[in-house]
Design a protein around this motif. Structure first.
Motif, PDB file in Angstrom:
ATOM      1  N   THR A   1       0.840  -1.201   0.000  1.00  0.00           N
ATOM      2  CA  THR A   1       0.000   0.000   0.000  1.00  0.00           C
ATOM      3  C   THR A   1       0.871   1.245   0.000  1.00  0.00           C
ATOM      4  O   THR A   1       0.636   2.196  -0.751  1.00  0.00           O
ATOM      5  CB  THR A   1      -0.920   0.017   1.240  1.00  0.00           C
ATOM      6  OG1 THR A   1      -1.689  -1.185   1.245  1.00  0.00           O
ATOM      7  CG2 THR A   1      -1.847   1.211   1.228  1.00  0.00           C
ATOM      8  N   GLU A   2       1.914   1.214   0.844  1.00  0.00           N
ATOM      9  CA  GLU A   2       2.778   2.393   0.959  1.00  0.00           C
ATOM     10  C   GLU A   2       3.581   2.616  -0.326  1.00  0.00           C
ATOM     11  O   GLU A   2       3.854   3.757  -0.703  1.00  0.00           O
ATOM     12  CB  GLU A   2       3.683   2.241   2.187  1.00  0.00           C
ATOM     13  CG  GLU A   2       3.959   3.532   2.928  1.00  0.00           C
ATOM     14  CD  GLU A   2       2.707   4.375   3.203  1.00  0.00           C
ATOM     15  OE1 GLU A   2       2.727   5.540   2.792  1.00  0.00           O
ATOM     16  OE2 GLU A   2       1.736   3.889   3.794  1.00  0.00           O
TER      17      GLU A   2
ATOM     18  N   LEU B   1       2.428   1.892  -3.348  1.00  0.00           N
ATOM     19  CA  LEU B   1       1.448   2.511  -4.243  1.00  0.00           C
ATOM     20  C   LEU B   1       1.315   4.002  -3.928  1.00  0.00           C
ATOM     21  O   LEU B   1       1.271   4.847  -4.829  1.00  0.00           O
ATOM     22  CB  LEU B   1       0.084   1.819  -4.100  1.00  0.00           C
ATOM     23  CG  LEU B   1      -0.934   2.133  -5.189  1.00  0.00           C
ATOM     24  CD1 LEU B   1      -0.534   1.489  -6.506  1.00  0.00           C
ATOM     25  CD2 LEU B   1      -2.325   1.662  -4.793  1.00  0.00           C
ATOM     26  N   GLY B   2       1.282   4.313  -2.645  1.00  0.00           N
ATOM     27  CA  GLY B   2       1.223   5.712  -2.217  1.00  0.00           C
ATOM     28  C   GLY B   2       2.429   6.489  -2.704  1.00  0.00           C
ATOM     29  O   GLY B   2       2.306   7.643  -3.115  1.00  0.00           O
TER      30      GLY B   2
ATOM     31  N   ILE C   1      -4.213   7.250  -8.814  1.00  0.00           N
ATOM     32  CA  ILE C   1      -3.502   6.303  -7.937  1.00  0.00           C
ATOM     33  C   ILE C   1      -3.650   6.707  -6.459  1.00  0.00           C
ATOM     34  O   ILE C   1      -3.819   5.860  -5.586  1.00  0.00           O
ATOM     35  CB  ILE C   1      -2.021   6.174  -8.347  1.00  0.00           C
ATOM     36  CG1 ILE C   1      -1.937   5.690  -9.806  1.00  0.00           C
ATOM     37  CG2 ILE C   1      -1.284   5.177  -7.434  1.00  0.00           C
ATOM     38  CD1 ILE C   1      -0.533   5.569 -10.339  1.00  0.00           C
ATOM     39  N   TRP C   2      -3.626   8.034  -6.172  1.00  0.00           N
ATOM     40  CA  TRP C   2      -3.894   8.510  -4.803  1.00  0.00           C
ATOM     41  C   TRP C   2      -5.261   8.030  -4.321  1.00  0.00           C
ATOM     42  O   TRP C   2      -5.456   7.717  -3.150  1.00  0.00           O
ATOM     43  CB  TRP C   2      -3.898  10.052  -4.734  1.00  0.00           C
ATOM     44  CG  TRP C   2      -2.590  10.704  -4.421  1.00  0.00           C
ATOM     45  CD1 TRP C   2      -1.982  11.672  -5.158  1.00  0.00           C
ATOM     46  CD2 TRP C   2      -1.733  10.482  -3.283  1.00  0.00           C
ATOM     47  NE1 TRP C   2      -0.802  12.050  -4.563  1.00  0.00           N
ATOM     48  CE2 TRP C   2      -0.627  11.349  -3.416  1.00  0.00           C
ATOM     49  CE3 TRP C   2      -1.791   9.636  -2.172  1.00  0.00           C
ATOM     50  CZ2 TRP C   2       0.415  11.392  -2.486  1.00  0.00           C
ATOM     51  CZ3 TRP C   2      -0.756   9.678  -1.249  1.00  0.00           C
ATOM     52  CH2 TRP C   2       0.323  10.552  -1.416  1.00  0.00           C
TER      53      TRP C   2
ATOM     54  N   TYR D   1      -5.002   4.496  -3.297  1.00  0.00           N
ATOM     55  CA  TYR D   1      -4.261   4.497  -2.017  1.00  0.00           C
ATOM     56  C   TYR D   1      -5.192   4.888  -0.863  1.00  0.00           C
ATOM     57  O   TYR D   1      -5.181   4.266   0.206  1.00  0.00           O
ATOM     58  CB  TYR D   1      -3.097   5.478  -2.142  1.00  0.00           C
ATOM     59  CG  TYR D   1      -2.239   5.686  -0.910  1.00  0.00           C
ATOM     60  CD1 TYR D   1      -1.320   4.725  -0.492  1.00  0.00           C
ATOM     61  CD2 TYR D   1      -2.303   6.876  -0.188  1.00  0.00           C
ATOM     62  CE1 TYR D   1      -0.497   4.939   0.612  1.00  0.00           C
ATOM     63  CE2 TYR D   1      -1.483   7.110   0.916  1.00  0.00           C
ATOM     64  CZ  TYR D   1      -0.589   6.131   1.309  1.00  0.00           C
ATOM     65  OH  TYR D   1       0.227   6.344   2.399  1.00  0.00           O
TER      66      TYR D   1
ATOM     67  N   LEU E   1      -7.364   2.001   0.011  1.00  0.00           N
ATOM     68  CA  LEU E   1      -6.606   0.965   0.722  1.00  0.00           C
ATOM     69  C   LEU E   1      -6.337   1.362   2.174  1.00  0.00           C
ATOM     70  O   LEU E   1      -6.349   0.518   3.068  1.00  0.00           O
ATOM     71  CB  LEU E   1      -5.289   0.675  -0.015  1.00  0.00           C
ATOM     72  CG  LEU E   1      -5.436  -0.012  -1.384  1.00  0.00           C
ATOM     73  CD1 LEU E   1      -4.098  -0.066  -2.114  1.00  0.00           C
ATOM     74  CD2 LEU E   1      -6.009  -1.424  -1.235  1.00  0.00           C
ATOM     75  N   LEU E   2      -6.083   2.666   2.405  1.00  0.00           N
ATOM     76  CA  LEU E   2      -5.842   3.150   3.781  1.00  0.00           C
ATOM     77  C   LEU E   2      -7.162   3.417   4.513  1.00  0.00           C
ATOM     78  O   LEU E   2      -7.160   3.727   5.695  1.00  0.00           O
ATOM     79  CB  LEU E   2      -5.040   4.456   3.766  1.00  0.00           C
ATOM     80  CG  LEU E   2      -3.538   4.416   3.562  1.00  0.00           C
ATOM     81  CD1 LEU E   2      -2.951   5.789   3.886  1.00  0.00           C
ATOM     82  CD2 LEU E   2      -2.874   3.372   4.474  1.00  0.00           C
TER      83      LEU E   2
END
Lengths: 92, 92
Positions: free
Chosen positions: A7-8, A10-11, B52-53, B56, B59-60
């Motif tokens: 995930t990080e 991708l971030g 993409i953000w 993200y 996901l978070l």
């Protein structure tokens, strides 16, 4: 000790893209001094927001947010500076 | 059931600012059709990064990231569209 999960990562990709995206704009504006199409309210509000995103990134301890918002704060500050500097020339 | 703590409220303030900042730019560009100062690489890369953000953010499970990046994806898509549409007119 690494806390980089998928995930990080991708971030960080997202952060990399939105961060580097400002560089061609900074370069173009610096080179052409053409700021007529740039909105002063946009870059003023954007810069303020990015500073708060940076604080949020520190509170969440998110490397992607901290990295991206530090560079974007600098880029958007430069664009704001160019807008104020070159925007004035029109009226001389 | 609310998971809104102080950090998340700060994130929402940041999200609100960086999100609404695009509105005066979208309005100005739509009204003046002046896109000469806007960098095409910036808005292309920026839009890709925002998408993409958004992933993200999902996901978070961050409300601030999801909210802000949905609206910013729309705004930056509009600016990209204006740049491609009005940028062409110069060469007619």
């Amino acid at each position: 000790m690494s806390n980089l999960n998928n995930t990080e990562i991708l971030g960080l990709v997202a952060a990399f893209l939105t961060t580097v995206s400002f560089l061609p704009q900074v370069y173009q504006t610096w080179k052409t001094k053409d700021v007529s199409g740039l909105s002063l309210p946009m870059f003023s509000i954007y810069f303020s927001g990015i500073v708060i995103w940076l604080v949020y990134g520190f509170l969440l301890n998110s490397p992607a947010l901290i990295f991206s918002n530090t560079v974007t704060a600098l880029s958007s500050f430069l664009l704001l500076f160019f807008k104020l500097k070159y925007g004035k020339r029109k009226y001389k």
